[in-house]
Motif scaffolding. Structure first.
Motif, PDB file in Angstrom:
ATOM      1  N   GLN A 199       0.825  -1.212   0.000  1.00 54.83           N
ATOM      2  CA  GLN A 199       0.000   0.000   0.000  1.00 54.83           C
ATOM      3  C   GLN A 199       0.858   1.260   0.000  1.00 54.83           C
ATOM      4  O   GLN A 199       0.488   2.274  -0.603  1.00 54.83           O
ATOM      5  CB  GLN A 199      -0.922  -0.016   1.218  1.00 54.83           C
ATOM      6  N   PHE A 200       2.004   1.222   0.671  1.00 54.04           N
ATOM      7  CA  PHE A 200       2.916   2.362   0.661  1.00 54.04           C
ATOM      8  C   PHE A 200       3.384   2.654  -0.762  1.00 54.04           C
ATOM      9  O   PHE A 200       3.386   3.807  -1.214  1.00 54.04           O
ATOM     10  CB  PHE A 200       4.115   2.071   1.568  1.00 54.04           C
ATOM     11  N   ALA A 201       3.785   1.600  -1.487  1.00 49.25           N
ATOM     12  CA  ALA A 201       4.258   1.776  -2.856  1.00 49.25           C
ATOM     13  C   ALA A 201       3.138   2.285  -3.755  1.00 49.25           C
ATOM     14  O   ALA A 201       3.368   3.147  -4.620  1.00 49.25           O
ATOM     15  CB  ALA A 201       4.812   0.456  -3.387  1.00 49.25           C
ATOM     16  N   MET A 202       1.936   1.770  -3.579  1.00 46.35           N
ATOM     17  CA  MET A 202       0.813   2.225  -4.395  1.00 46.35           C
ATOM     18  C   MET A 202       0.521   3.703  -4.144  1.00 46.35           C
ATOM     19  O   MET A 202       0.354   4.483  -5.086  1.00 46.35           O
ATOM     20  CB  MET A 202      -0.434   1.391  -4.095  1.00 46.35           C
ATOM     21  N   ALA A 203       0.468   4.099  -2.858  1.00 46.41           N
ATOM     22  CA  ALA A 203       0.154   5.486  -2.532  1.00 46.41           C
ATOM     23  C   ALA A 203       1.269   6.431  -2.960  1.00 46.41           C
ATOM     24  O   ALA A 203       1.009   7.562  -3.384  1.00 46.41           O
ATOM     25  CB  ALA A 203      -0.100   5.615  -1.026  1.00 46.41           C
ATOM     26  N   LEU A 204       2.521   5.982  -2.839  1.00 49.87           N
ATOM     27  CA  LEU A 204       3.635   6.819  -3.283  1.00 49.87           C
ATOM     28  C   LEU A 204       3.547   7.073  -4.785  1.00 49.87           C
ATOM     29  O   LEU A 204       3.738   8.201  -5.248  1.00 49.87           O
ATOM     30  CB  LEU A 204       4.963   6.161  -2.927  1.00 49.87           C
ATOM     31  N   PHE A 205       3.255   6.037  -5.555  1.00 49.43           N
ATOM     32  CA  PHE A 205       3.107   6.195  -7.001  1.00 49.43           C
ATOM     33  C   PHE A 205       1.969   7.158  -7.330  1.00 49.43           C
ATOM     34  O   PHE A 205       2.121   8.091  -8.131  1.00 49.43           O
ATOM     35  CB  PHE A 205       2.858   4.833  -7.644  1.00 49.43           C
ATOM     36  N   GLU A 206       0.810   6.962  -6.693  1.00 45.75           N
ATOM     37  CA  GLU A 206      -0.340   7.815  -6.970  1.00 45.75           C
ATOM     38  C   GLU A 206      -0.081   9.258  -6.561  1.00 45.75           C
ATOM     39  O   GLU A 206      -0.572  10.189  -7.207  1.00 45.75           O
ATOM     40  CB  GLU A 206      -1.575   7.278  -6.233  1.00 45.75           C
ATOM     41  N   LEU A 230      11.064  12.952  -0.815  1.00 48.95           N
ATOM     42  CA  LEU A 230      12.150  12.414  -1.639  1.00 48.95           C
ATOM     43  C   LEU A 230      12.187  13.085  -3.006  1.00 48.95           C
ATOM     44  O   LEU A 230      13.258  13.274  -3.592  1.00 48.95           O
ATOM     45  CB  LEU A 230      11.963  10.902  -1.808  1.00 48.95           C
ATOM     46  N   LEU A 231      11.018  13.467  -3.514  1.00 42.65           N
ATOM     47  CA  LEU A 231      10.952  14.098  -4.824  1.00 42.65           C
ATOM     48  C   LEU A 231      11.687  15.432  -4.843  1.00 42.65           C
ATOM     49  O   LEU A 231      12.236  15.840  -5.874  1.00 42.65           O
ATOM     50  CB  LEU A 231       9.486  14.293  -5.225  1.00 42.65           C
ATOM     51  N   ASP A 232      11.701  16.125  -3.704  1.00 46.78           N
ATOM     52  CA  ASP A 232      12.425  17.394  -3.624  1.00 46.78           C
ATOM     53  C   ASP A 232      13.931  17.200  -3.758  1.00 46.78           C
ATOM     54  O   ASP A 232      14.646  18.103  -4.207  1.00 46.78           O
ATOM     55  CB  ASP A 232      12.110  18.102  -2.306  1.00 46.78           C
ATOM     56  N   TRP A 233      14.435  16.034  -3.351  1.00 42.51           N
ATOM     57  CA  TRP A 233      15.876  15.757  -3.455  1.00 42.51           C
ATOM     58  C   TRP A 233      16.252  15.311  -4.862  1.00 42.51           C
ATOM     59  O   TRP A 233      17.247  15.754  -5.405  1.00 42.51           O
ATOM     60  CB  TRP A 233      16.282  14.681  -2.445  1.00 42.51           C
ATOM     61  N   SER A 234      15.449  14.414  -5.409  1.00 41.15           N
ATOM     62  CA  SER A 234      15.729  13.909  -6.760  1.00 41.15           C
ATOM     63  C   SER A 234      14.433  13.393  -7.369  1.00 41.15           C
ATOM     64  O   SER A 234      13.645  12.720  -6.679  1.00 41.15           O
ATOM     65  CB  SER A 234      16.773  12.787  -6.713  1.00 41.15           C
ATOM     66  N   ILE A 235      14.205  13.674  -8.637  1.00 37.69           N
ATOM     67  CA  ILE A 235      12.957  13.310  -9.291  1.00 37.69           C
ATOM     68  C   ILE A 235      12.760  11.803  -9.354  1.00 37.69           C
ATOM     69  O   ILE A 235      11.631  11.303  -9.347  1.00 37.69           O
ATOM     70  CB  ILE A 235      12.907  13.931 -10.706  1.00 37.69           C
ATOM     71  N   LEU A 245      14.298   9.592  -7.111  1.00 39.13           N
ATOM     72  CA  LEU A 245      14.609   8.948  -5.835  1.00 39.13           C
ATOM     73  C   LEU A 245      13.432   8.189  -5.216  1.00 39.13           C
ATOM     74  O   LEU A 245      13.624   7.079  -4.694  1.00 39.13           O
ATOM     75  CB  LEU A 245      15.143   9.995  -4.850  1.00 39.13           C
ATOM     76  N   PRO A 246      12.194   8.721  -5.248  1.00 38.19           N
ATOM     77  CA  PRO A 246      11.091   7.947  -4.661  1.00 38.19           C
ATOM     78  C   PRO A 246      10.926   6.573  -5.282  1.00 38.19           C
ATOM     79  O   PRO A 246      10.657   5.578  -4.585  1.00 38.19           O
ATOM     80  CB  PRO A 246       9.868   8.831  -4.916  1.00 38.19           C
ATOM     81  N   TYR A 247      11.088   6.479  -6.611  1.00 42.24           N
ATOM     82  CA  TYR A 247      10.875   5.204  -7.287  1.00 42.24           C
ATOM     83  C   TYR A 247      12.015   4.229  -7.018  1.00 42.24           C
ATOM     84  O   TYR A 247      11.790   3.026  -6.833  1.00 42.24           O
ATOM     85  CB  TYR A 247      10.711   5.425  -8.787  1.00 42.24           C
ATOM     86  N   VAL A 248      13.239   4.725  -6.985  1.00 40.05           N
ATOM     87  CA  VAL A 248      14.382   3.843  -6.730  1.00 40.05           C
ATOM     88  C   VAL A 248      14.297   3.259  -5.327  1.00 40.05           C
ATOM     89  O   VAL A 248      14.442   2.032  -5.130  1.00 40.05           O
ATOM     90  CB  VAL A 248      15.704   4.608  -6.923  1.00 40.05           C
ATOM     91  N   LEU A 249      14.062   4.113  -4.340  1.00 37.41           N
ATOM     92  CA  LEU A 249      14.057   3.650  -2.952  1.00 37.41           C
ATOM     93  C   LEU A 249      12.819   2.811  -2.625  1.00 37.41           C
ATOM     94  O   LEU A 249      12.822   2.081  -1.636  1.00 37.41           O
ATOM     95  CB  LEU A 249      14.139   4.845  -1.999  1.00 37.41           C
ATOM     96  N   THR A 250      11.768   2.928  -3.405  1.00 40.25           N
ATOM     97  CA  THR A 250      10.590   2.074  -3.211  1.00 40.25           C
ATOM     98  C   THR A 250      10.727   0.762  -3.973  1.00 40.25           C
ATOM     99  O   THR A 250      10.307  -0.298  -3.486  1.00 40.25           O
ATOM    100  CB  THR A 250       9.319   2.814  -3.671  1.00 40.25           C
ATOM    101  N   ALA A 251      11.309   0.816  -5.165  1.00 39.41           N
ATOM    102  CA  ALA A 251      11.484  -0.410  -5.943  1.00 39.41           C
ATOM    103  C   ALA A 251      12.418  -1.392  -5.247  1.00 39.41           C
ATOM    104  O   ALA A 251      12.224  -2.618  -5.338  1.00 39.41           O
ATOM    105  CB  ALA A 251      12.028  -0.069  -7.333  1.00 39.41           C
ATOM    106  N   LEU A 252      13.420  -0.876  -4.526  1.00 40.24           N
ATOM    107  CA  LEU A 252      14.387  -1.766  -3.883  1.00 40.24           C
ATOM    108  C   LEU A 252      13.740  -2.718  -2.880  1.00 40.24           C
ATOM    109  O   LEU A 252      13.913  -3.939  -2.993  1.00 40.24           O
ATOM    110  CB  LEU A 252      15.487  -0.933  -3.222  1.00 40.24           C
TER     111      LEU A 252
END
Length: 384
Positions: A211-218, A346-351, A353-360
């Motif tokens: 659910q965290f990954a889903m909400a982060l993506f949305e 995370l988006l403020d640091w790098s566009i 970064l949210p996806y990399v750190l969630t995909a891992l």
């Protein structure tokens, strides 16, 4: 609507985020309570409370004229609506034999997915009508921006009427038995045992991650798509509609059969791998066709995970399925509340970064679940 009153333009985005997160946080706090009450008093009363509360709080929110009223409506709405999902999933668990439980929960997820697709589309259409409506009475104010919330209230009211007239209790008489109305020490010990069971803890962790990954993506892809792909509203709407429809169709047509054929363990492995892989691939292209393909891949992974994890939670708890699903819904809500917040930071640091750190962690979880499946030689999930 009254969001602009008491909040200048600088603070509107902050209040919107807080109102969204507060709703999910209230569900996190109260879902376990509603789940346990559904085990004691039955599923039907929880449907009536949740649907009635949703209708009333949407009306109150749509007619609110200050921030106190809006926040109050969101708090009450989160508390009351938290009763519906654990009761609905537990109801399906009650009326389906264990071998068909995954299929039933997948169909429930498909219906929810269609609602997720249709709801925002209907709300956006109503908002774009720009009807010149203006009514004030006391502390309440109705204008064109109130219509989406009144529409949501009307749909909740229709569901409430249907539940009252046609929904029968899943286990008539059993839910109101004196043993359950007076919870004894054995019941409390079973709940405590459930929370301390390692297999159930892993189900809760995987549910939170999903659910965290889903909400982060949305919560972040709109900004990601705007900055990187130069997407406008129509392209973003196409992306989210593709994801939602893919989830709904896969859950309705394939997940139940896949769970019966291959077991929960394989679906968890494939689901987490597809979600993690989809997030990584989304960073590697700017073409809409590929974006839709990778979003579909991500949606298929979600479609595999959500009903599978709910099925495992209900099987783990046995007769106390409502309690287990309430706890699971609580961690789901926590993930939904934290995902957009952490993703935005995370988006403020790098566009990317949210996806990399969630995909891992998604891919690591796929590896560990898959290794457990093959080491035990069976695919029936985490309950062994």
């Amino acid at each position: 609507m009254a969001l602009a009153e008491g909040a200048n333009e600088k603070w509107i985005s902050i209040h919107v985020g807080l109102l969204t997160g507060l709703f999910a946080f209230m569900q996190f706090l109260f879902a376990p309570l509603w789940g346990r009450l559904s085990d004691r008093f039955g599923r039907r009363p929880l449907f009536i409370i949740g649907l009635g509360g949703s209708a009333l709080t949407n009306i109150f929110f749509g007619a609110g004229t200050n921030m106190v009223m809006l926040y109050g409506a969101r708090v009450a709405g989160g508390i009351l609506s938290a009763a519906v999902l654990p009761a609905a999933t537990a109801y399906v668990s009650d009326v389906t034999p264990e071998p068909q439980r995954g299929r039933g929960i997948a169909w429930l997820g498909s219906a929810s997915g269609l609602g997720i697709v249709a709801g925002p589309a209907l709300g956006a259409w109503l908002a774009r009508l720009e009807l010149h409506i203006e009514y004030r009475f006391g502390r309440f104010h109705i204008d064109g921006f109130s219509l989406p919330f009144f529409a949501a209230a009307f749909l909740s009211f229709l569901a409430l009427v249907s539940a009252i007239n046609w929904l029968e209790e899943a286990t008539p008489g059993a839910a109101m038995s004196p043993r359950l109305l007076r919870p004894d020490r054995a019941l409390k010990q079973k709940v405590r045992s459930l929370l301390t069971r390692r297999s159930f803890q892993r189900i809760l962790y995987l549910s939170f991650l999903c659910q965290f990954a889903m909400a982060l993506f949305e919560g972040t892809f709109a900004l990601h798509g705007q900055r990187v792909m130069k997407f406008g509203p129509s392209e973003m709407g196409m992306v989210f509609m593709t994801c939602g429809l893919t989830m709904a169709l896969v859950q309705a047509a394939a997940v139940g059969w896949l769970m019966d054929r291959f077991g929960e363990g394989l679906l968890l492995t494939a689901g987490f791998a597809m979600m993690g892989g989809g997030l990584l691939l989304l960073m590697e292209t700017q073409f809409l066709a590929f974006i839709l393909a990778f979003t579909s891949m991500y949606g298929i992974g979600l479609a595999m995970l959500i009903p599978t994890l709910a099925t495992l939670a209900s099987k783990e708890a046995g007769p106390q399925a409502g309690t287990a699903l309430g706890l699971q819904n609580a961690v789901n809500s926590l993930g939904q509340a934290l995902g957009p917040v952490i993703g935005g930071l995370l988006l403020d640091w790098s566009i990317h970064l949210p996806y990399v750190l969630t995909a891992l962690p998604l891919i690591v979880s796929a590896v560990f679940v898959g290794r457990e499946k093959w080491s035990t030689g069976r695919g029936r999930g985490l309950t062994s």
